[in-house]
Design a protein around this motif. Structure first.
Motif, PDB file in Angstrom:
ATOM      1  N   GLU A  11       0.818  -1.220   0.000  1.00 39.35           N
ATOM      2  CA  GLU A  11       0.000   0.000   0.000  1.00 39.35           C
ATOM      3  C   GLU A  11       0.852   1.270   0.000  1.00 39.35           C
ATOM      4  O   GLU A  11       0.472   2.280  -0.576  1.00 39.35           O
ATOM      5  CB  GLU A  11      -0.953   0.027   1.205  1.00 39.35           C
ATOM      6  N   GLY A  12       2.000   1.232   0.667  1.00 43.59           N
ATOM      7  CA  GLY A  12       2.826   2.430   0.800  1.00 43.59           C
ATOM      8  C   GLY A  12       3.369   2.993  -0.503  1.00 43.59           C
ATOM      9  O   GLY A  12       3.690   4.176  -0.574  1.00 43.59           O
ATOM     10  N   VAL A  13       3.490   2.160  -1.529  1.00 43.96           N
ATOM     11  CA  VAL A  13       4.130   2.641  -2.761  1.00 43.96           C
ATOM     12  C   VAL A  13       3.280   2.444  -4.009  1.00 43.96           C
ATOM     13  O   VAL A  13       3.723   2.745  -5.119  1.00 43.96           O
ATOM     14  CB  VAL A  13       5.504   1.959  -2.987  1.00 43.96           C
ATOM     15  N   THR A  14       2.072   1.940  -3.845  1.00 40.58           N
ATOM     16  CA  THR A  14       1.280   1.599  -5.031  1.00 40.58           C
ATOM     17  C   THR A  14       1.007   2.823  -5.913  1.00 40.58           C
ATOM     18  O   THR A  14       0.800   3.928  -5.400  1.00 40.58           O
ATOM     19  CB  THR A  14      -0.056   0.930  -4.601  1.00 40.58           C
ATOM     20  N   PRO A  15       1.016   2.638  -7.246  1.00 35.18           N
ATOM     21  CA  PRO A  15       0.801   3.791  -8.132  1.00 35.18           C
ATOM     22  C   PRO A  15      -0.619   4.360  -8.015  1.00 35.18           C
ATOM     23  O   PRO A  15      -0.807   5.574  -8.157  1.00 35.18           O
ATOM     24  CB  PRO A  15       1.054   3.230  -9.532  1.00 35.18           C
ATOM     25  N   PHE A  16      -1.597   3.493  -7.799  1.00 40.16           N
ATOM     26  CA  PHE A  16      -2.974   3.913  -7.511  1.00 40.16           C
ATOM     27  C   PHE A  16      -3.441   3.085  -6.325  1.00 40.16           C
ATOM     28  O   PHE A  16      -3.138   1.890  -6.264  1.00 40.16           O
ATOM     29  CB  PHE A  16      -3.906   3.643  -8.701  1.00 40.16           C
ATOM     30  N   PRO A  17      -4.195   3.666  -5.407  1.00 41.90           N
ATOM     31  CA  PRO A  17      -4.596   2.889  -4.233  1.00 41.90           C
ATOM     32  C   PRO A  17      -5.559   1.751  -4.566  1.00 41.90           C
ATOM     33  O   PRO A  17      -5.576   0.736  -3.894  1.00 41.90           O
ATOM     34  CB  PRO A  17      -5.277   3.923  -3.320  1.00 41.90           C
ATOM     35  N   VAL A  18      -6.358   1.933  -5.631  1.00 38.83           N
ATOM     36  CA  VAL A  18      -7.386   0.943  -5.925  1.00 38.83           C
ATOM     37  C   VAL A  18      -7.728   1.009  -7.419  1.00 38.83           C
ATOM     38  O   VAL A  18      -7.609   2.071  -8.038  1.00 38.83           O
ATOM     39  CB  VAL A  18      -8.633   1.206  -5.031  1.00 38.83           C
ATOM     40  N   GLY A  19      -8.111  -0.137  -7.964  1.00 39.40           N
ATOM     41  CA  GLY A  19      -8.583  -0.172  -9.348  1.00 39.40           C
ATOM     42  C   GLY A  19     -10.079  -0.417  -9.361  1.00 39.40           C
ATOM     43  O   GLY A  19     -10.619  -1.088  -8.479  1.00 39.40           O
ATOM     44  N   ILE A  20     -10.756   0.145 -10.363  1.00 39.59           N
ATOM     45  CA  ILE A  20     -12.181  -0.156 -10.548  1.00 39.59           C
ATOM     46  C   ILE A  20     -12.304  -0.889 -11.880  1.00 39.59           C
ATOM     47  O   ILE A  20     -11.810  -0.405 -12.905  1.00 39.59           O
ATOM     48  CB  ILE A  20     -13.035   1.132 -10.606  1.00 39.59           C
ATOM     49  N   VAL A  21     -12.933  -2.057 -11.845  1.00 44.06           N
ATOM     50  CA  VAL A  21     -13.136  -2.806 -13.082  1.00 44.06           C
ATOM     51  C   VAL A  21     -14.625  -2.823 -13.412  1.00 44.06           C
ATOM     52  O   VAL A  21     -15.435  -3.347 -12.635  1.00 44.06           O
ATOM     53  CB  VAL A  21     -12.591  -4.246 -12.964  1.00 44.06           C
ATOM     54  N   ASN A  22     -14.947  -2.232 -14.551  1.00 45.61           N
ATOM     55  CA  ASN A  22     -16.321  -2.233 -15.041  1.00 45.61           C
ATOM     56  C   ASN A  22     -16.475  -3.434 -15.960  1.00 45.61           C
ATOM     57  O   ASN A  22     -15.867  -3.512 -17.023  1.00 45.61           O
ATOM     58  CB  ASN A  22     -16.568  -0.923 -15.802  1.00 45.61           C
ATOM     59  N   LEU A  23     -17.305  -4.412 -15.527  1.00 51.50           N
ATOM     60  CA  LEU A  23     -17.421  -5.649 -16.291  1.00 51.50           C
ATOM     61  C   LEU A  23     -18.316  -5.501 -17.515  1.00 51.50           C
ATOM     62  O   LEU A  23     -18.342  -6.364 -18.382  1.00 51.50           O
ATOM     63  CB  LEU A  23     -17.986  -6.770 -15.399  1.00 51.50           C
ATOM     64  N   LYS A  24     -19.099  -4.432 -17.575  1.00 52.55           N
ATOM     65  CA  LYS A  24     -19.964  -4.265 -18.745  1.00 52.55           C
ATOM     66  C   LYS A  24     -20.082  -2.793 -19.113  1.00 52.55           C
ATOM     67  O   LYS A  24     -21.077  -2.133 -18.814  1.00 52.55           O
ATOM     68  CB  LYS A  24     -21.341  -4.875 -18.479  1.00 52.55           C
ATOM     69  N   GLN A  25     -18.994  -2.307 -19.701  1.00 48.14           N
ATOM     70  CA  GLN A  25     -18.946  -0.914 -20.120  1.00 48.14           C
ATOM     71  C   GLN A  25     -20.117  -0.641 -21.063  1.00 48.14           C
ATOM     72  O   GLN A  25     -20.392  -1.434 -21.967  1.00 48.14           O
ATOM     73  CB  GLN A  25     -17.617  -0.658 -20.844  1.00 48.14           C
ATOM     74  N   GLY A  26     -20.858   0.440 -20.817  1.00 52.20           N
ATOM     75  CA  GLY A  26     -21.990   0.776 -21.690  1.00 52.20           C
ATOM     76  C   GLY A  26     -23.327   0.375 -21.068  1.00 52.20           C
ATOM     77  O   GLY A  26     -24.378   0.845 -21.478  1.00 52.20           O
ATOM     78  N   ASP A  27     -23.285  -0.473 -20.056  1.00 57.89           N
ATOM     79  CA  ASP A  27     -24.510  -0.831 -19.339  1.00 57.89           C
ATOM     80  C   ASP A  27     -24.810   0.294 -18.352  1.00 57.89           C
ATOM     81  O   ASP A  27     -23.964   0.655 -17.523  1.00 57.89           O
ATOM     82  CB  ASP A  27     -24.282  -2.160 -18.600  1.00 57.89           C
ATOM     83  N   GLY A  28     -26.007   0.845 -18.439  1.00 61.56           N
ATOM     84  CA  GLY A  28     -26.351   2.045 -17.662  1.00 61.56           C
ATOM     85  C   GLY A  28     -26.075   1.899 -16.172  1.00 61.56           C
ATOM     86  O   GLY A  28     -25.426   2.744 -15.559  1.00 61.56           O
ATOM     87  N   ALA A  29     -26.544   0.785 -15.581  1.00 61.04           N
ATOM     88  CA  ALA A  29     -26.418   0.617 -14.131  1.00 61.04           C
ATOM     89  C   ALA A  29     -24.961   0.444 -13.702  1.00 61.04           C
ATOM     90  O   ALA A  29     -24.508   1.075 -12.743  1.00 61.04           O
ATOM     91  CB  ALA A  29     -27.250  -0.581 -13.675  1.00 61.04           C
TER      92      ALA A  29
END
Ligand code: 5CA
Length: 446
Positions: free
Chosen positions: A343-361
């Motif tokens: 955690e101390g050196v990570t380039p981003f603290p967290v990733g978000i993965v969108n499993l269905k890009q384009g799906d409204g919800a």
């Protein structure tokens, strides 16, 4: 950061030239690009980690009372003639001439220049103790640059120099550096063992190297394996308290731990019970030196003492391999899918993965998470691309963000997301709000 707008040139194939895992993953994760032997560009993801490491180094140096400045990469040869090192340093030094035919060199280290600054501006014990440091690029024309940033020719180093009126104060500065280095490495998720070493071209007879154990390390090391259990932890340190700082150094240097240059087999056998004797390999991530008046005498850097005498100032120098640390951290923290950043050196603290890009919800849950995390200072890397899920997971695993939030259409319909630890692989379902709170808790105090 939205991945669709970022510059993350990941490679699918293993680059043939990379022999060790850290080099392989740094190339595959699009962190660096080699421009010439041992000379690299830092691509955006690599630069983010490099800056995190620099930040930790700055914080811990300043906590110890050390003062940052910045010296140039190019130095006049004449300064090095004063110390006698211009001729002694050999072919590792890159020498050049400017258009006026003046001799310059690309600094491999800065003892001469800092001594020059000191002698120009300080003349009295009243301004001591003083420790100045910088984080600056160095050049050493290594015979065999290899393993990526591990043994580069151009590399980033933190180098610090202490000035003291007498030997006791200089030894306290040495100890202060040792303790501040232990803290620095611990914050990066590393165990770095101080080992008695040899001083080489820097000089002096009191020196320790800090080694991170790794099979791919270039140094052979001999130690009592109980040293690996020592931790500084969160104990309060008063860097002005000579006795406390000395006690901590004693705690970390009493058990046998030496590099091959100073190893003494008979002593090793006598001091260390057989069950605790370990011979292994390590990566040198730092080195501290006490060399007394070697440079101050040669270059005329003197101070007035309280009783009016003029004495050469006592000095030491202290280095951290900032760019090498990226390699060392990856060697110490990875699996067969990629990097696992502490955690101390990570380039981003967290990733978000969108499993269905384009799906409204799913899009809307991802956007909400992106805003909420950014607003709290935890800039996520949001994979908003059209890639399929498998490819998105593979990229996240390769680049090694310690936490991932996965958002799919089914979960989104129920108002749930999944938080996954890169290290353990364990996932937990929760609301987006709970995920944001959890991320904030994890990074609190990192
Ligand atoms: N002037 C002293 C201390 S400031 C000095 O130069 N020390 S050193 O030679 O030990 O270098 C300090 C640290 O820089 C080393 O411990 C190592 O971690 C790193 N380093 C040295 N050479 C290289 C290299 N070729 N590539 C990457 N890092 C290096």
């Amino acid at each position: 950061m939205r991945l669709s707008r970022y510059f993350l040139p990941v490679l699918k194939e293993n680059p043939a030239e990379a022999q060790i895992v850290s080099h392989r993953y740094m190339l595959r994760a699009g962190m660096i690009r080699q421009q010439a032997a041992g000379i690299y560009s830092w691509l955006p993801l690599g630069l983010r980690v490099l800056r995190r490491i620099e930040q930790i180094v700055h914080e811990e140096q300043q906590r110890a009372g050390h003062i940052p400045l910045l010296m140039p990469t190019l130095q006049p040869a004449d300064l090095w003639r004063e110390s006698g090192r211009y001729d002694a340093y050999g072919p590792e030094m890159l020498r050049l001439r400017d258009r006026q035919d003046r001799e310059l060199l690309y600094g491999p280290t800065n003892e001469e220049m800092i001594t020059d600054i000191f002698r120009a501006h300080v003349g009295s014990y009243k301004h001591l103790p003083l420790t100045l440091y910088h984080i600056q690029w160095k050049f050493r024309d290594e015979m065999r640059p290899r393993f990526g940033v591990m043994r580069g020719r151009e590399f980033l180093m933190k180098d610090g120099y202490n000035f003291d009126v007498d030997r006791d104060s200089a030894l306290h500065a040495y100890n202060r550096h040792m303790v501040s280095y232990l803290r620095t490495y611990e914050r990066m998720g590393l165990t770095a063992i101080p080992m008695r070493a040899a001083s080489g071209p820097i000089g002096g007879d009191n020196t320790h190297e800090f080694l991170v154990l790794a099979q791919t390390g270039e140094s052979e090391v001999f130690f009592d394996d109980r040293v690996t259990a020592l931790k500084l932890g969160s104990r309060a340190i008063d860097y002005d308290d000579r006795a406390q700082v000395a006690r901590i150094c004693e705690e970390f240097t009493t058990l046998y731990a030496r590099t091959d240059e100073t190893h003494d087999q008979a002593l090793f056998d006598a001091e260390v019970p057989a069950a605790h004797r370990k011979v292994a390999r390590g990566i040198e991530v730092g080195q501290i030196f006490y060399f007394g008046t070697k440079y101050s005498e040669a270059m005329g850097a003197t101070v007035q003492t309280a009783d009016g005498r003029s004495v050469p100032v006592e000095m030491g120098s202290h280095g951290i391999g900032v760019s090498r640390l990226l390699g060392a951290i990856i060697e110490a923290s990875h699996d067969d899918r990629g990097i696992i950043w502490p955690e101390g050196v990570t380039p981003f603290p967290v990733g978000i993965v969108n499993l269905k890009q384009g799906d409204g919800a799913t899009d809307s849950v991802c956007e909400g998470l992106y805003r909420a995390l950014s607003a709290r200072g935890f800039e996520p890397l949001y994979d908003d691309t059209e890639e399929r899920a498998g490819a998105k997971f593979a990229t996240m695993d390769l680049i090694g963000l310690p936490w991932r939030i996965t958002v799919g259409p089914k979960g989104a319909a129920r108002g749930m997301v999944e938080l996954t630890s890169r290290r353990s692989g364990e996932s937990e379902e929760m609301t987006p709000e709970a995920a944001v709170t959890r991320i904030a808790q994890i990074y609190d105090g990192v």
